[in-house]
Scaffold this motif. Structure first.
Motif, mmCIF file in Angstrom:
data_model
loop_
_atom_site.group_PDB
_atom_site.id
_atom_site.type_symbol
_atom_site.label_atom_id
_atom_site.label_comp_id
_atom_site.label_asym_id
_atom_site.label_seq_id
_atom_site.Cartn_x
_atom_site.Cartn_y
_atom_site.Cartn_z
ATOM 1 N N HIS A 71 0.831 -1.214 0.000
ATOM 2 C CA HIS A 71 0.000 0.000 0.000
ATOM 3 C C HIS A 71 0.866 1.265 0.000
ATOM 4 O O HIS A 71 0.553 2.251 0.667
ATOM 5 C CB HIS A 71 -0.973 -0.008 1.173
ATOM 6 C CG HIS A 71 -2.121 -0.955 0.974
ATOM 7 N ND1 HIS A 71 -3.227 -0.638 0.226
ATOM 8 C CD2 HIS A 71 -2.322 -2.218 1.408
ATOM 9 C CE1 HIS A 71 -4.073 -1.661 0.215
ATOM 10 N NE2 HIS A 71 -3.540 -2.633 0.914
ATOM 11 N N GLY A 72 1.973 1.172 -0.726
ATOM 12 C CA GLY A 72 2.841 2.331 -0.900
ATOM 13 C C GLY A 72 3.912 2.508 0.144
ATOM 14 O O GLY A 72 4.800 3.348 -0.012
ATOM 15 N N TYR A 73 3.861 1.727 1.240
ATOM 16 C CA TYR A 73 4.866 1.852 2.302
ATOM 17 C C TYR A 73 6.034 0.898 2.036
ATOM 18 O O TYR A 73 5.832 -0.324 1.943
ATOM 19 C CB TYR A 73 4.249 1.522 3.661
ATOM 20 C CG TYR A 73 3.279 2.558 4.165
ATOM 21 C CD1 TYR A 73 3.729 3.738 4.747
ATOM 22 C CD2 TYR A 73 1.907 2.362 4.063
ATOM 23 C CE1 TYR A 73 2.843 4.697 5.210
ATOM 24 C CE2 TYR A 73 1.007 3.314 4.521
ATOM 25 C CZ TYR A 73 1.485 4.475 5.091
ATOM 26 O OH TYR A 73 0.601 5.427 5.546
ATOM 27 N N PRO A 74 7.269 1.393 1.932
ATOM 28 C CA PRO A 74 8.423 0.512 1.714
ATOM 29 C C PRO A 74 8.637 -0.428 2.899
ATOM 30 O O PRO A 74 8.439 -0.042 4.061
ATOM 31 C CB PRO A 74 9.597 1.486 1.584
ATOM 32 C CG PRO A 74 8.979 2.807 1.274
ATOM 33 C CD PRO A 74 7.655 2.809 1.962
ATOM 34 N N ILE A 75 9.042 -1.655 2.622
ATOM 35 C CA ILE A 75 9.359 -2.623 3.666
ATOM 36 C C ILE A 75 10.568 -3.453 3.250
ATOM 37 O O ILE A 75 10.844 -3.647 2.075
ATOM 38 C CB ILE A 75 8.185 -3.595 3.961
ATOM 39 C CG1 ILE A 75 7.736 -4.291 2.671
ATOM 40 C CG2 ILE A 75 7.040 -2.887 4.639
ATOM 41 C CD1 ILE A 75 6.830 -5.486 2.907
ATOM 42 N N GLY A 76 11.289 -3.932 4.265
ATOM 43 C CA GLY A 76 12.282 -4.962 4.060
ATOM 44 C C GLY A 76 11.694 -6.278 4.553
ATOM 45 O O GLY A 76 11.030 -6.306 5.592
ATOM 46 N N VAL A 77 11.914 -7.356 3.820
ATOM 47 C CA VAL A 77 11.286 -8.642 4.131
ATOM 48 C C VAL A 77 12.340 -9.667 4.515
ATOM 49 O O VAL A 77 13.375 -9.798 3.848
ATOM 50 C CB VAL A 77 10.482 -9.172 2.918
ATOM 51 C CG1 VAL A 77 9.877 -10.541 3.232
ATOM 52 C CG2 VAL A 77 9.388 -8.182 2.517
ATOM 53 N N ALA A 131 18.416 -2.275 6.550
ATOM 54 C CA ALA A 131 17.099 -1.654 6.701
ATOM 55 C C ALA A 131 17.145 -0.499 7.688
ATOM 56 O O ALA A 131 16.497 0.543 7.491
ATOM 57 C CB ALA A 131 16.081 -2.707 7.159
ATOM 58 N N ASN A 132 17.928 -0.655 8.757
ATOM 59 C CA ASN A 132 18.070 0.423 9.731
ATOM 60 C C ASN A 132 18.807 1.616 9.129
ATOM 61 O O ASN A 132 18.521 2.770 9.453
ATOM 62 C CB ASN A 132 18.798 -0.083 10.973
ATOM 63 C CG ASN A 132 17.873 -0.735 11.979
ATOM 64 O OD1 ASN A 132 17.427 -0.118 12.936
ATOM 65 N ND2 ASN A 132 17.555 -2.011 11.746
#
Length: 526
Positions: free
Chosen positions: A323-329, A352-353
């Motif tokens: 939904h448009g929010y960047p994430i690391g998986v 990611a940090n």
């Protein structure tokens, strides 16, 4: 999709059966204290707890209910006499905690405390204004020994929220007795209803016993008295609808703003149908599950930029958006975590940090690999590096258990004890120190060694019965519904709703600043 048609059919059938069971439990919880209790409640001219929530929320806005299966498998009704969740009021995301007065008068039992404590934690960490819909007789007295001492934290939590500039609002719909009087007492904004709200530390019977005074409800703790004399009420409503109107008015006047960044990526839907997640979710957790198939049905545009795909292949890491929010998986690919996987995870968490990106953990792990070769290869050291990175990472974490979550793998993949902002589970998920058969087998081996050391014969028949009993117990205590009943997660969700739930959770966590751990060392290539 990398799964056989017959296996997909088995998975779908098993998941739909479990979802039907969960649906029946939700319907039971939605009925509160049952039809007769609801009828009595309505006869008094009162709205039900869910009607109050619905009227408080903006029209057609979502409500992410939390811990709906709390107290399942206990002596207390499912739901624990309180409804908690996140909704939108006047365009502001808020945490709502609402007593269900049809369940034992809305009294608080040990699971009520666990559920509301979790709601307070989420509100504090994510900067959510906290709205209490109060109608409670206080503590469930038969269980006072379990809730009296820890229960005081509920009032402390409200003051902590206020001290951090997070507004707290109490709408009092009925009794708020004994310790419950401190909910409005500790809230920033208080609405009471003429002729309905009763707020006192001790009701007339207890006052009579303690002091000999003959007290009357209204003069002792009525809404009019608190609005005109004690000053404990800020607003005096004429009825429930007016109280809800005033509650919305209070939120509108907060001038509340999110402190985190908004969506920055295209929020186009996945290219693959989320309906197919029912085919992928393994009914038998020994089945393989490629997390890339899950991500393709969950992330924006099915775009996933994999990090280090040729190294540590039992763990998939990479970048996406929801939904448009960047994430690391970080997602388990083959259950067991090896040294390479742990080191890859630690490095990725640092990355990611470095760029202030929230992390999503997709759990499906049996733990870290054991054995002489792996011990000599440093599995403890590598696993510790991964757990260290998870523990000290400061970007928000989201955790979804989509299969197994056993042993120290639960810790490395950000289980509940590592404070993810939210933790949800699929209906097929399990979590325990190890699998039921493995645990029973370990106890059997220990028993045999003990008998041999004492020079005694080993009772094979008794041992077989013990193994069966242990397996049955561990199996029952590791399923998602058992864990959710004890508030070890924030809810069991339909796999098809994964994208929606995570999108709501990501929106919520961006109410607070999103910042990684910048310690001056840079990223270690472990």
């Amino acid at each position: 999709m990398t799964i056989l048609a017959d296996r997909a059919s088995e998975n779908r059938t098993a998941l739909l059966d479990r979802l039907a069971e969960l649906g029946e439990l939700r319907a039971q919880a939605n009925l509160g204290g049952g039809e007769s209790a609801v009828a009595r409640h309505r006869a008094r001219g009162k709205l039900t707890v869910r009607e109050r929530i619905e009227l408080l929320l903006d029209r057609d806005s979502p409500f992410l209910e939390l811990s709906p299966y709390a107290a399942w498998g206990t002596d207390f009704p499912v739901g624990a006499s309180v409804v908690t969740g996140i909704g939108v009021v006047e365009g502001v995301e808020v945490m709502i905690s609402a007593n269900d007065a049809t369940v034992r008068g809305g009294t608080s039992n040990p699971y009520t405390f666990r559920k509301t404590q979790r709601a307070h934690e989420i509100a504090e960490t994510n900067r959510l204004p906290f709205i209490s819909l109060v109608e409670s007789g206080g503590a469930d007295l038969p269980t006072q020994s379990e809730i009296f001492i820890p229960g005081g934290r509920a009032f402390r939590n409200l003051t902590r929220l206020s001290s951090q500039g997070i507004p707290t609002v109490a709408l009092v719909f009925g009794n708020s007795t004994a310790g419950g009087a401190y909910v409005p007492g500790m809230s920033d904004h208080v609405v009471m209803i003429e002729g309905r709200s009763k707020v006192f530390l001790a009701g007339p019977p207890l006052v009579k016993m303690a002091t000999g005074e003959e007290a009357e409800d209204e003069s002792l703790g009525g809404a009019s008295m608190h609005a005109r004399t004690s000053g404990s009420a800020d607003h005096l409503a004429v009825d429930e609808l007016d109280a809800i109107r005033l509650g919305r008015q209070i939120v509108r006047s907060l001038n509340w703003r999110k402190a985190g960044p908004g969506p920055s990526q295209p929020a186009d839907p996945p290219l693959f149908d989320p309906e197919e997640l029912l085919d992928l979710a393994p009914a038998d957790l020994r089945q393989p599950l490629d997390p890339r198939d899950v991500l393709a049905r969950m992330v924006d545009g099915s775009r996933f930029d994999e990090h280090k795909p040729l190294y540590g292949t039992s763990l998939v890491t990479g970048w996406a958006s929801i939904h448009g929010y960047p994430i690391g998986v970080l997602a388990n690919a083959r259950g067991v975590l090896f040294r390479e996987d742990a080191q890859k995870a630690a490095q990725f968490i640092q990355l990611a940090n470095q760029v202030d990106t929230p992390l999503l953990f997709l759990q499906n792990t049996t733990g870290y690999m054991v054995g002489t070769e792996y011990e000599q290869n440093g599995i403890i050291k590598a696993g510790s590096q991964m757990i260290n990175a998870v523990s000290n990472s400061t970007v928000p974490h989201l955790t979804m258990n989509i299969g197994a979550s056993y042993g120290a793998g639960n810790y490395g993949m950000c289980g509940r004890s590592y404070d993810p902002r939210f933790l949800f589970a699929w209906p097929n998920a399990k979590s325990a120190v190890m699998g039921a058969a493995q645990l029973a087998g370990v106890l059997d081996i220990v028993g045999r060694a003990s008998a041999q050391a004492r020079g005694r014969d080993y009772d094979e028949e008794a041992a077989a019965a013990m193994r069966a009993a242990v397996e049955q117990q561990i199996e029952a205590e590791s399923v998602a519904l058992f864990l959710s009943g004890r508030v070890y997660d924030d809810g069991i969700i339909d796999p098809r709703d994964t994208r929606t739930v995570l999108g709501l959770a990501l929106s919520v966590i961006h109410n607070a600043p999103v910042s990684g751990l910048h310690d001056g060392w840079g990223v270690f290539r472990l």
